[in-house]
Scaffold this motif. Sequence first.
Motif, PDB file in Angstrom:
ATOM      1  N   UNK A  99       0.826  -1.216   0.000  1.00  0.00           N
ATOM      2  CA  UNK A  99       0.000   0.000   0.000  1.00  0.00           C
ATOM      3  C   UNK A  99       0.860   1.267   0.000  1.00  0.00           C
ATOM      4  N   UNK A 100       1.949   1.243   0.753  1.00  0.00           N
ATOM      5  CA  UNK A 100       2.781   2.447   0.807  1.00  0.00           C
ATOM      6  C   UNK A 100       3.479   2.682  -0.536  1.00  0.00           C
ATOM      7  N   UNK A 101       3.948   1.591  -1.134  1.00  0.00           N
ATOM      8  CA  UNK A 101       4.615   1.753  -2.448  1.00  0.00           C
ATOM      9  C   UNK A 101       3.663   2.317  -3.491  1.00  0.00           C
ATOM     10  N   UNK A 102       2.415   1.835  -3.470  1.00  0.00           N
ATOM     11  CA  UNK A 102       1.415   2.330  -4.438  1.00  0.00           C
ATOM     12  C   UNK A 102       1.137   3.811  -4.174  1.00  0.00           C
ATOM     13  N   UNK A 103       1.044   4.164  -2.908  1.00  0.00           N
ATOM     14  CA  UNK A 103       0.809   5.574  -2.562  1.00  0.00           C
ATOM     15  C   UNK A 103       1.981   6.446  -3.030  1.00  0.00           C
ATOM     16  N   UNK A 104       3.204   5.965  -2.781  1.00  0.00           N
ATOM     17  CA  UNK A 104       4.387   6.741  -3.194  1.00  0.00           C
ATOM     18  C   UNK A 104       4.454   6.853  -4.712  1.00  0.00           C
ATOM     19  N   UNK A 105       4.115   5.759  -5.404  1.00  0.00           N
ATOM     20  CA  UNK A 105       4.251   5.742  -6.871  1.00  0.00           C
ATOM     21  C   UNK A 105       3.170   6.578  -7.561  1.00  0.00           C
ATOM     22  N   UNK A 106       1.939   6.481  -7.086  1.00  0.00           N
ATOM     23  CA  UNK A 106       0.820   7.122  -7.811  1.00  0.00           C
ATOM     24  C   UNK A 106       0.313   8.397  -7.135  1.00  0.00           C
ATOM     25  N   UNK A 107       0.746   8.662  -5.898  1.00  0.00           N
ATOM     26  CA  UNK A 107       0.303   9.867  -5.190  1.00  0.00           C
ATOM     27  C   UNK A 107      -0.948   9.618  -4.369  1.00  0.00           C
ATOM     28  N   UNK A 108      -1.154  10.528  -3.394  1.00  0.00           N
ATOM     29  CA  UNK A 108      -2.272  10.416  -2.445  1.00  0.00           C
ATOM     30  C   UNK A 108      -3.636  10.320  -3.116  1.00  0.00           C
ATOM     31  N   UNK A 109      -3.868  11.190  -4.112  1.00  0.00           N
ATOM     32  CA  UNK A 109      -5.216  11.269  -4.681  1.00  0.00           C
ATOM     33  C   UNK A 109      -5.596   9.971  -5.387  1.00  0.00           C
ATOM     34  N   UNK A 110      -4.680   9.468  -6.230  1.00  0.00           N
ATOM     35  CA  UNK A 110      -4.975   8.223  -6.947  1.00  0.00           C
ATOM     36  C   UNK A 110      -5.097   7.054  -5.969  1.00  0.00           C
ATOM     37  N   UNK A 111      -4.225   7.044  -4.964  1.00  0.00           N
ATOM     38  CA  UNK A 111      -4.260   5.980  -3.951  1.00  0.00           C
ATOM     39  C   UNK A 111      -5.622   5.959  -3.253  1.00  0.00           C
ATOM     40  N   UNK A 112      -6.082   7.145  -2.849  1.00  0.00           N
ATOM     41  CA  UNK A 112      -7.351   7.200  -2.128  1.00  0.00           C
ATOM     42  C   UNK A 112      -8.537   6.914  -3.047  1.00  0.00           C
ATOM     43  N   UNK A 239      -8.735   4.336  13.314  1.00  0.00           N
ATOM     44  CA  UNK A 239      -7.711   5.319  12.935  1.00  0.00           C
ATOM     45  C   UNK A 239      -6.531   4.617  12.260  1.00  0.00           C
ATOM     46  N   UNK A 240      -6.169   3.443  12.759  1.00  0.00           N
ATOM     47  CA  UNK A 240      -5.040   2.701  12.178  1.00  0.00           C
ATOM     48  C   UNK A 240      -5.367   2.288  10.741  1.00  0.00           C
ATOM     49  N   UNK A 241      -6.596   1.839  10.489  1.00  0.00           N
ATOM     50  CA  UNK A 241      -6.981   1.443   9.127  1.00  0.00           C
ATOM     51  C   UNK A 241      -6.931   2.665   8.205  1.00  0.00           C
ATOM     52  N   UNK A 242      -7.460   3.784   8.706  1.00  0.00           N
ATOM     53  CA  UNK A 242      -7.485   5.000   7.879  1.00  0.00           C
ATOM     54  C   UNK A 242      -6.069   5.425   7.489  1.00  0.00           C
ATOM     55  N   UNK A 243      -5.106   5.180   8.374  1.00  0.00           N
ATOM     56  CA  UNK A 243      -3.731   5.641   8.134  1.00  0.00           C
ATOM     57  C   UNK A 243      -2.870   4.647   7.368  1.00  0.00           C
ATOM     58  N   UNK A 244      -3.431   3.496   6.988  1.00  0.00           N
ATOM     59  CA  UNK A 244      -2.629   2.503   6.265  1.00  0.00           C
ATOM     60  C   UNK A 244      -2.091   3.106   4.978  1.00  0.00           C
ATOM     61  N   UNK A 245      -0.832   2.799   4.698  1.00  0.00           N
ATOM     62  CA  UNK A 245      -0.235   3.300   3.461  1.00  0.00           C
ATOM     63  C   UNK A 245       0.551   4.579   3.671  1.00  0.00           C
ATOM     64  N   UNK A 246       0.407   5.183   4.881  1.00  0.00           N
ATOM     65  CA  UNK A 246       1.150   6.427   5.134  1.00  0.00           C
ATOM     66  C   UNK A 246       2.560   6.114   5.601  1.00  0.00           C
TER      67      UNK A 246
END
Length: 246
Positions: A99-112, A239-246
């Motif tokens: 999840x973190x790699x996808x967030x880093x690669x595609x950015x917050x908006x696309x990840x969300x 809160x932990x689920x919401x923060x996954x990928x950060x």
Amino acid sequence: MTYTLVLLRHGESEWNAKNLFTGWVDVQLSEKGVEEAKRGGTLLTNAGVLPDVVHTSLLRRAITTANLALDAADRHWIPVKRSWRLNERHYGALQGKDKKQIRDEYGDDQFMLWRRSYDVPPPDIELGSEFSQDADARYAGEPIPRAEALTHVLDRALPYWHSDIVPDLQSGKTVLVAAHGNSIRAIVKYLDDVDDATIAGINIPTGIPLRYELDEDTLKPVTRGGEYLDPDAAAAAIAAVANQGK
Ligand code: DG2
């Protein structure tokens, strides 16, 4: 009179612990997840909520959680029904990805967008690829997806809600549904009439029973949002689920 429904997301899985998109990949519970599942059963006992029937997905993290929780609650003997319609959202080509790699690669908006938008699915999984289920015997003859957004989960879960869960509720049974973060979000969206934008901010904690009392005529919640049997633990875990990928 009200009907009692309990929604239970499985305990932490090995891939939840590793922060990997899981979807329909059939991973085991982690050791922590096993303990969460047992504790879920203790919470049921302590609240006096004793299921008469259990519905699960076809994935072992939900099946094992139901078994462990019901064993802890001394209700291991109740009838069980399983359906792919309660499976986790199919995460498409993201299954098995960090999840973190996808967030880093595609950015917050696309990840969300991929993770929480109501109607934008991730890219389709490639048939025959490592984390695809197209050759899996348990889905033979079923219209299995290659990727789903939450709207697609609602489309396939609601027929099961009406055909199998509602009759159990209407016969007065306390119904336990052991499922997944996003299949439970779909049921919550339907029950609480949550709008498409608001559902993006609703997360489901692992292993904590969510109890709903449903009006016998409307089959809608007497109290919107239901009640977690351990509200403090639920708040921290949400809160932990919401923060996954950060
Ligand atoms: C998780 C949910 O599903 O992930 O498929 O990765 O509940 O079966 O562990 P579950 C997955 P998010 O949508 O919260 O990222």
